[in-house]
Design a protein around this motif. Structure first.
Motif, PDB file in Angstrom:
ATOM      1  N   ALA A 115      34.888  21.040  29.798  1.00  0.00           N
ATOM      2  CA  ALA A 115      35.907  21.052  28.627  1.00  0.00           C
ATOM      3  C   ALA A 115      37.214  20.799  29.444  1.00  0.00           C
ATOM      4  O   ALA A 115      38.341  20.372  28.990  1.00  0.00           O
ATOM      5  CB  ALA A 115      35.871  22.239  27.612  1.00  0.00           C
ATOM      6  N   GLU A 153      28.532  19.577  30.027  1.00  0.00           N
ATOM      7  CA  GLU A 153      29.532  20.210  29.426  1.00  0.00           C
ATOM      8  C   GLU A 153      30.485  19.121  28.721  1.00  0.00           C
ATOM      9  O   GLU A 153      31.282  19.037  27.619  1.00  0.00           O
ATOM     10  CB  GLU A 153      30.330  21.114  30.031  1.00  0.00           C
ATOM     11  CG  GLU A 153      29.611  22.459  30.172  1.00  0.00           C
ATOM     12  CD  GLU A 153      30.102  23.388  31.096  1.00  0.00           C
ATOM     13  OE1 GLU A 153      29.880  24.668  31.068  1.00  0.00           O
ATOM     14  OE2 GLU A 153      31.143  23.033  31.752  1.00  0.00           O
ATOM     15  N   CYS A 163      31.388  17.950  24.993  1.00  0.00           N
ATOM     16  CA  CYS A 163      32.652  18.010  24.306  1.00  0.00           C
ATOM     17  C   CYS A 163      33.039  16.797  23.808  1.00  0.00           C
ATOM     18  O   CYS A 163      33.613  16.843  22.587  1.00  0.00           O
ATOM     19  CB  CYS A 163      33.596  18.703  25.575  1.00  0.00           C
ATOM     20  SG  CYS A 163      35.311  19.144  25.046  1.00  0.00           S
TER      21      CYS A 163
END
Length: 117
Positions: A30, A71, A75
């Motif tokens: 993120a 991740e 995201c």
């Protein structure tokens, strides 16, 4: 100031005349998404790979990079974006102390190209 907090001002000042590489403060996928949205072309992830190497050698570093990649992709998916090319500063909220309030995050508008493909 943190690297991410000065990134919008740097990106605005450079106006695409040079590539921007964010180094510092990246702990998750993120964080990379935020950096890309605010104008970075790339983000250094040395700390994550160092922790991975410490914990498990080459396999640990590979696992750390895999986690960051997952991740990052998650995201983007949660934001409804098919590609990092769709990221813009309007995708994230920034405090006014970062050199001007960019306003609230808004749903990004998909380009005609992305909508077709």
């Amino acid at each position: 100031p943190s690297t991410i907090s000065v990134l919008p001002a740097i990106a605005q000042a450079l106006s695409g005349r040079a590539e921007i590489y964010l180094d510092g403060g990246v702990r998750s996928g993120a964080d990379i998404v935020k950096a890309r949205a605010l104008g970075a072309n790339a983000a250094a992830v040395g700390r994550a790979t160092l922790y991975g190497v410490s914990a498990g050698g080459q396999l640990g570093a590979d696992k750390a990079l895999s986690i960051l990649s997952e991740e990052f992709d998650r995201c983007l998916a949660l934001m409804g974006l098919p590609s990092p090319r769709e990221l813009t500063a309007s995708c994230v909220r920034t405090p006014s102390s970062w050199g001007g309030d960019l306003g609230p995050a808004t749903a990004p508008q998909r380009s005609a190209e992305a909508a077709e493909g």
